[in-house]
Scaffold this motif. Sequence first.
Motif, PDB file in Angstrom:
ATOM      1  N   MET A   1      40.441  46.663  41.608  1.00 29.18           N
ATOM      2  CA  MET A   1      40.582  45.442  42.403  1.00 29.18           C
ATOM      3  C   MET A   1      39.266  45.103  43.062  1.00 29.18           C
ATOM      4  N   SER A   2      38.970  43.810  43.118  1.00 24.65           N
ATOM      5  CA  SER A   2      37.725  43.350  43.721  1.00 24.65           C
ATOM      6  C   SER A   2      37.742  43.569  45.224  1.00 24.65           C
ATOM      7  N   ASP A   3      36.566  43.917  45.800  1.00 27.22           N
ATOM      8  CA  ASP A   3      36.428  44.073  47.242  1.00 27.22           C
ATOM      9  C   ASP A   3      35.904  42.800  47.896  1.00 27.22           C
ATOM     10  N   ALA A   4      35.767  41.716  47.113  1.00 22.74           N
ATOM     11  CA  ALA A   4      35.211  40.478  47.634  1.00 22.74           C
ATOM     12  C   ALA A   4      36.121  39.894  48.714  1.00 22.74           C
ATOM     13  N   THR A   5      35.517  39.392  49.793  1.00 24.81           N
ATOM     14  CA  THR A   5      36.270  38.748  50.859  1.00 24.81           C
ATOM     15  C   THR A   5      36.617  37.325  50.438  1.00 24.81           C
ATOM     16  N   PRO A   6      37.898  36.931  50.526  1.00 16.71           N
ATOM     17  CA  PRO A   6      38.263  35.578  50.116  1.00 16.71           C
ATOM     18  C   PRO A   6      37.503  34.510  50.899  1.00 16.71           C
ATOM     19  N   THR A   7      36.989  33.534  50.189  1.00 14.15           N
ATOM     20  CA  THR A   7      36.253  32.448  50.825  1.00 14.15           C
ATOM     21  C   THR A   7      36.866  31.091  50.502  1.00 14.15           C
ATOM     22  N   ARG A   8      37.865  31.064  49.645  1.00  8.88           N
ATOM     23  CA  ARG A   8      38.496  29.808  49.244  1.00  8.88           C
ATOM     24  C   ARG A   8      39.715  29.528  50.113  1.00  8.88           C
ATOM     25  N   THR A   9      40.026  28.248  50.279  1.00 13.87           N
ATOM     26  CA  THR A   9      41.134  27.863  51.152  1.00 13.87           C
ATOM     27  C   THR A   9      42.479  28.255  50.576  1.00 13.87           C
ATOM     28  N   HIS A  10      42.677  28.006  49.304  1.00 22.68           N
ATOM     29  CA  HIS A  10      43.981  28.229  48.691  1.00 22.68           C
ATOM     30  C   HIS A  10      44.021  29.541  47.919  1.00 22.68           C
ATOM     31  N   PRO A  11      45.046  30.347  48.134  1.00 17.86           N
ATOM     32  CA  PRO A  11      45.232  31.532  47.292  1.00 17.86           C
ATOM     33  C   PRO A  11      45.704  31.122  45.909  1.00 17.86           C
ATOM     34  N   VAL A  12      45.646  32.061  44.971  1.00 16.00           N
ATOM     35  CA  VAL A  12      46.116  31.818  43.605  1.00 16.00           C
ATOM     36  C   VAL A  12      47.277  32.761  43.314  1.00 16.00           C
ATOM     37  N   LEU A  13      48.378  32.188  42.847  1.00 17.91           N
ATOM     38  CA  LEU A  13      49.567  32.958  42.499  1.00 17.91           C
ATOM     39  C   LEU A  13      49.771  32.863  40.994  1.00 17.91           C
ATOM     40  N   PHE A  14      49.843  34.013  40.337  1.00 15.34           N
ATOM     41  CA  PHE A  14      50.010  34.083  38.883  1.00 15.34           C
ATOM     42  C   PHE A  14      51.470  34.385  38.532  1.00 15.34           C
ATOM     43  N   ILE A  15      51.979  33.687  37.496  1.00 14.91           N
ATOM     44  CA  ILE A  15      53.360  33.894  37.054  1.00 14.91           C
ATOM     45  C   ILE A  15      53.355  34.215  35.558  1.00 14.91           C
ATOM     46  N   HIS A  16      53.894  35.356  35.203  1.00  9.24           N
ATOM     47  CA  HIS A  16      53.912  35.764  33.796  1.00  9.24           C
ATOM     48  C   HIS A  16      55.046  35.083  33.055  1.00  9.24           C
ATOM     49  N   GLY A  17      55.022  35.220  31.756  1.00  7.26           N
ATOM     50  CA  GLY A  17      56.054  34.642  30.908  1.00  7.26           C
ATOM     51  C   GLY A  17      57.018  35.690  30.384  1.00  7.26           C
ATOM     52  N   LEU A  18      57.879  35.256  29.507  1.00  6.58           N
ATOM     53  CA  LEU A  18      58.880  36.131  28.908  1.00  6.58           C
ATOM     54  C   LEU A  18      58.207  37.222  28.073  1.00  6.58           C
ATOM     55  N   TRP A  19      58.700  38.463  28.247  1.00  4.84           N
ATOM     56  CA  TRP A  19      58.291  39.634  27.461  1.00  4.84           C
ATOM     57  C   TRP A  19      56.933  40.226  27.860  1.00  4.84           C
ATOM     58  N   ILE A  20      56.307  39.733  28.922  1.00  2.00           N
ATOM     59  CA  ILE A  20      55.020  40.279  29.360  1.00  2.00           C
ATOM     60  C   ILE A  20      55.112  40.640  30.841  1.00  2.00           C
ATOM     61  N   HIS A  21      54.596  41.797  31.209  1.00  2.00           N
ATOM     62  CA  HIS A  21      54.671  42.246  32.607  1.00  2.00           C
ATOM     63  C   HIS A  21      53.599  41.592  33.465  1.00  2.00           C
ATOM     64  N   ALA A  22      53.900  41.450  34.741  1.00  2.07           N
ATOM     65  CA  ALA A  22      52.982  40.808  35.681  1.00  2.07           C
ATOM     66  C   ALA A  22      51.646  41.522  35.792  1.00  2.07           C
ATOM     67  N   SER A  23      51.621  42.821  35.526  1.00  2.00           N
ATOM     68  CA  SER A  23      50.363  43.569  35.645  1.00  2.00           C
ATOM     69  C   SER A  23      49.336  43.132  34.611  1.00  2.00           C
ATOM     70  N   SER A  24      49.765  42.356  33.605  1.00  2.00           N
ATOM     71  CA  SER A  24      48.812  41.839  32.616  1.00  2.00           C
ATOM     72  C   SER A  24      47.828  40.853  33.253  1.00  2.00           C
ATOM     73  N   TRP A  25      48.134  40.375  34.449  1.00  2.00           N
ATOM     74  CA  TRP A  25      47.238  39.442  35.148  1.00  2.00           C
ATOM     75  C   TRP A  25      46.119  40.153  35.913  1.00  2.00           C
ATOM     76  N   ARG A  26      46.098  41.472  35.938  1.00  2.54           N
ATOM     77  CA  ARG A  26      45.160  42.180  36.816  1.00  2.54           C
ATOM     78  C   ARG A  26      43.704  41.788  36.561  1.00  2.54           C
ATOM     79  N   ALA A  27      43.313  41.658  35.296  1.00  2.27           N
ATOM     80  CA  ALA A  27      41.924  41.283  35.005  1.00  2.27           C
ATOM     81  C   ALA A  27      41.628  39.871  35.509  1.00  2.27           C
ATOM     82  N   TRP A  28      42.592  38.964  35.376  1.00  2.00           N
ATOM     83  CA  TRP A  28      42.422  37.612  35.922  1.00  2.00           C
ATOM     84  C   TRP A  28      42.272  37.667  37.439  1.00  2.00           C
ATOM     85  N   GLN A  29      43.087  38.483  38.083  1.00  2.06           N
ATOM     86  CA  GLN A  29      43.002  38.592  39.536  1.00  2.06           C
ATOM     87  C   GLN A  29      41.616  39.056  39.966  1.00  2.06           C
ATOM     88  N   ASP A  30      41.093  40.057  39.272  1.00  3.18           N
ATOM     89  CA  ASP A  30      39.753  40.549  39.602  1.00  3.18           C
ATOM     90  C   ASP A  30      38.707  39.444  39.458  1.00  3.18           C
TER      91      ASP A  30
END
Length: 273
Positions: free
Chosen positions: A1-30
């Motif tokens: 996980m990135s240690d960067a301090t958030p500087t943007r106003t809006h957070p980002v929420l990721f939603i996975h699709g059918l047959w894929i686990h939410a942890s697949s977004w980890r690289a995007w989150q970083d």
Amino acid sequence: MSDATPTRTHPVLFIHGLWIHASSWRAWQDRFEAAGYSTTAPGWPGDGDTVEATRENPGALDDVGITAICRHYADIIDAMAVKPIVIGHSFGGLIAQELLANGYAAAAVAIDPAPVKGVKILPLSQLRSALPVLGNPANRKRTVALTREQFRYGFGNTLSAEESDSLFDQWSIPGPGRPLFEDATATFVRDSPAAVDTHHAERGPLLLVSGTDDHVVPLKVTEAVVKLYADNPSRTDFVKVEGRGHSLTMDSGWTDVADIALSWIAEREPELA
């Protein structure tokens, strides 16, 4: 996980699709966190915390439908201090559009999104991808897992067999059948949970992204969704990603798609409430 301090106003929420686990977004989150965004990627109601936990308890997803998934994410957003930007893939892309149209998101990116009500075409590849569920009416209330071969046709058709199988082993989970049945019958159901107000909703900007070689949600399906938004005064953008299939958010070329979303969001930020 990135240690960067958030500087943007809006957070980002990721939603996975059918047959894929939410942890697949980890690289995007970083990647997004490195760009100054705070992020979260909650699973669907019934998902386990890990791929393994979800595979071990598939029954927790039995009969989970589109309405329950939308309410789940709406409740999460209600507890957030700032309205998020929502990024969804496949059925997550449909959910993202519903959240945006109903005022829960500041903006949304829908990647290879499951079709909203009003799309009447059904390409053969889309039907074949859904048959593991739709082929048995009893699956409406069941949770169904794909085989490696079914995953390769639906998600990995532009990949080598080795890469497709690797993604299957890393991220695939059983999925509830109900959302597919709800989406497949949306045209015939007056109050379908797959309905999105594409015409009149006053909303933030929306980006639709489609891989040109997607089997699960073919390009022509997303193009039909774009046409449904044609008379909406709110901003709707559309990007095609050449030669990519339904795995585009997690295969070896995922950074190309992440950067499309990241650049679009950065450009839209001055417009967001």
